[in-house]
Design a protein around this motif. Structure first.
Motif, PDB file in Angstrom:
ATOM      1  N   MET A   1       0.841  -1.198   0.000  1.00 46.81           N
ATOM      2  CA  MET A   1       0.000   0.000   0.000  1.00 46.81           C
ATOM      3  C   MET A   1       0.880   1.253   0.000  1.00 46.81           C
ATOM      4  O   MET A   1       0.550   2.251  -0.637  1.00 46.81           O
ATOM      5  CB  MET A   1      -0.954   0.002   1.201  1.00 46.81           C
ATOM      6  CG  MET A   1      -2.015  -1.077   1.123  1.00 46.81           C
ATOM      7  SD  MET A   1      -2.998  -0.960  -0.393  1.00 46.81           S
ATOM      8  CE  MET A   1      -3.641  -2.607  -0.505  1.00 46.81           C
TER       9      MET A   1
ATOM     10  N   ARG B   1       2.049   1.840  -3.532  1.00 53.61           N
ATOM     11  CA  ARG B   1       0.944   2.367  -4.343  1.00 53.61           C
ATOM     12  C   ARG B   1       0.742   3.855  -4.059  1.00 53.61           C
ATOM     13  O   ARG B   1       0.584   4.651  -4.981  1.00 53.61           O
ATOM     14  CB  ARG B   1      -0.346   1.593  -4.054  1.00 53.61           C
ATOM     15  CG  ARG B   1      -0.308   0.162  -4.512  1.00 53.61           C
ATOM     16  CD  ARG B   1      -1.598  -0.559  -4.183  1.00 53.61           C
ATOM     17  NE  ARG B   1      -1.491  -1.987  -4.440  1.00 53.61           N
ATOM     18  CZ  ARG B   1      -2.527  -2.781  -4.618  1.00 53.61           C
ATOM     19  NH1 ARG B   1      -3.756  -2.315  -4.555  1.00 53.61           N
ATOM     20  NH2 ARG B   1      -2.343  -4.072  -4.847  1.00 53.61           N
ATOM     21  N   THR B   2       0.733   4.198  -2.783  1.00 52.91           N
ATOM     22  CA  THR B   2       0.569   5.596  -2.390  1.00 52.91           C
ATOM     23  C   THR B   2       1.684   6.449  -2.982  1.00 52.91           C
ATOM     24  O   THR B   2       1.435   7.513  -3.548  1.00 52.91           O
ATOM     25  CB  THR B   2       0.570   5.727  -0.847  1.00 52.91           C
ATOM     26  OG1 THR B   2      -0.546   5.004  -0.333  1.00 52.91           O
ATOM     27  CG2 THR B   2       0.491   7.170  -0.409  1.00 52.91           C
TER      28      THR B   2
ATOM     29  N   ARG C   1       1.296   9.644  -5.634  1.00 58.81           N
ATOM     30  CA  ARG C   1       1.772  10.982  -5.242  1.00 58.81           C
ATOM     31  C   ARG C   1       2.867  11.484  -6.197  1.00 58.81           C
ATOM     32  O   ARG C   1       2.891  12.654  -6.563  1.00 58.81           O
ATOM     33  CB  ARG C   1       2.267  10.982  -3.808  1.00 58.81           C
ATOM     34  CG  ARG C   1       1.142  10.813  -2.797  1.00 58.81           C
ATOM     35  CD  ARG C   1       1.542  11.267  -1.411  1.00 58.81           C
ATOM     36  NE  ARG C   1       0.588  10.848  -0.406  1.00 58.81           N
ATOM     37  CZ  ARG C   1      -0.591  11.401  -0.184  1.00 58.81           C
ATOM     38  NH1 ARG C   1      -0.979  12.407  -0.916  1.00 58.81           N
ATOM     39  NH2 ARG C   1      -1.381  10.948   0.767  1.00 58.81           N
TER      40      ARG C   1
ATOM     41  N   ASN D   1      -3.836  12.728  -5.815  1.00 59.35           N
ATOM     42  CA  ASN D   1      -3.465  12.977  -4.419  1.00 59.35           C
ATOM     43  C   ASN D   1      -4.504  12.438  -3.443  1.00 59.35           C
ATOM     44  O   ASN D   1      -4.165  11.873  -2.415  1.00 59.35           O
ATOM     45  CB  ASN D   1      -3.214  14.473  -4.176  1.00 59.35           C
ATOM     46  CG  ASN D   1      -1.847  14.901  -4.623  1.00 59.35           C
ATOM     47  OD1 ASN D   1      -0.855  14.237  -4.351  1.00 59.35           O
ATOM     48  ND2 ASN D   1      -1.778  16.009  -5.337  1.00 59.35           N
TER      49      ASN D   1
ATOM     50  N   ALA E   1      -4.335   8.624  -3.415  1.00 59.68           N
ATOM     51  CA  ALA E   1      -3.181   8.131  -2.660  1.00 59.68           C
ATOM     52  C   ALA E   1      -3.531   7.904  -1.193  1.00 59.68           C
ATOM     53  O   ALA E   1      -2.974   7.016  -0.549  1.00 59.68           O
ATOM     54  CB  ALA E   1      -2.016   9.113  -2.770  1.00 59.68           C
ATOM     55  N   GLY E   2      -4.485   8.658  -0.693  1.00 64.22           N
ATOM     56  CA  GLY E   2      -4.911   8.483   0.695  1.00 64.22           C
ATOM     57  C   GLY E   2      -5.871   7.322   0.899  1.00 64.22           C
ATOM     58  O   GLY E   2      -6.150   6.940   2.037  1.00 64.22           O
TER      59      GLY E   2
ATOM     60  N   VAL F   1      -5.717   4.238  -1.138  1.00 66.97           N
ATOM     61  CA  VAL F   1      -5.311   3.134  -2.019  1.00 66.97           C
ATOM     62  C   VAL F   1      -5.839   1.790  -1.548  1.00 66.97           C
ATOM     63  O   VAL F   1      -6.080   0.904  -2.365  1.00 66.97           O
ATOM     64  CB  VAL F   1      -3.777   3.057  -2.202  1.00 66.97           C
ATOM     65  CG1 VAL F   1      -3.266   4.216  -3.013  1.00 66.97           C
ATOM     66  CG2 VAL F   1      -3.063   2.927  -0.895  1.00 66.97           C
TER      67      VAL F   1
END
Length: 148
Positions: free
Chosen positions: A64, A67-68, A72, A106, A109-110, A112
């Motif tokens: 994770m 991925r984040t 970003r 963005n 990303a929080g 994922v």
């Protein structure tokens, strides 16, 4: 590999976490951390696009955090290309709206962990398309500036 360089600030000292020292671009929401402008070069962009393609094909193997980070970094690269090509903020191109790709990446990303592997791969592929389009516009701008 294109990366966002991060500088940790403490007692007026800067410790570079990756890359060269350059002027800070934005302060991140994390206290004491400054995000540095990505270096927009063809090779760095191409390497990052290759990394995104590989990630899109190997989504189940990504953590994770990875991925984040990819989302970003993609958002940062698109934002930096926009800054370089003087992307106008108009109702059609509103950089702060929820329909904007940088905003979406963005935000995504929080969250994922809420994406299926397929949804994450599709998001990465969309980001690649936007990065490639921005890269083309940036190169055209540079050619115009040079008089080519």
């Amino acid at each position: 590999m294109a990366t966002v360089s991060v500088i940790k600030l403490s007692q007026n000292q800067m410790q570079i976490m990756s890359g060269k020292t350059v002027a800070p671009r934005r302060t991140s929401p994390i206290a004491g951390v400054v995000v540095i402008r990505l270096h927009l070069t063809m090779s760095a962009t191409t390497a990052f696009i290759s990394e995104l393609i590989q990630a899109a094909t190997e989504v189940p193997h990504l953590t994770m955090a990875e991925r984040t980070g990819l989302l970003r970094r993609a958002a940062a690269m698109i934002r930096d290309y926009r800054d370089e090509i003087h992307y106008s903020v108009t109702p059609a191109n509103d950089g702060g709206s929820q329909e904007d790709v940088v905003y979406f990446l963005n935000e995504a990303a929080g969250f994922v962990d809420d994406f299926s592997d397929r949804e994450f791969a599709e998001t990465i592929l969309e980001a690649i398309g936007v990065i490639q389009a921005a890269q083309i516009l940036f190169e055209k701008k540079r050619k115009i500036e040079r008089g080519d």
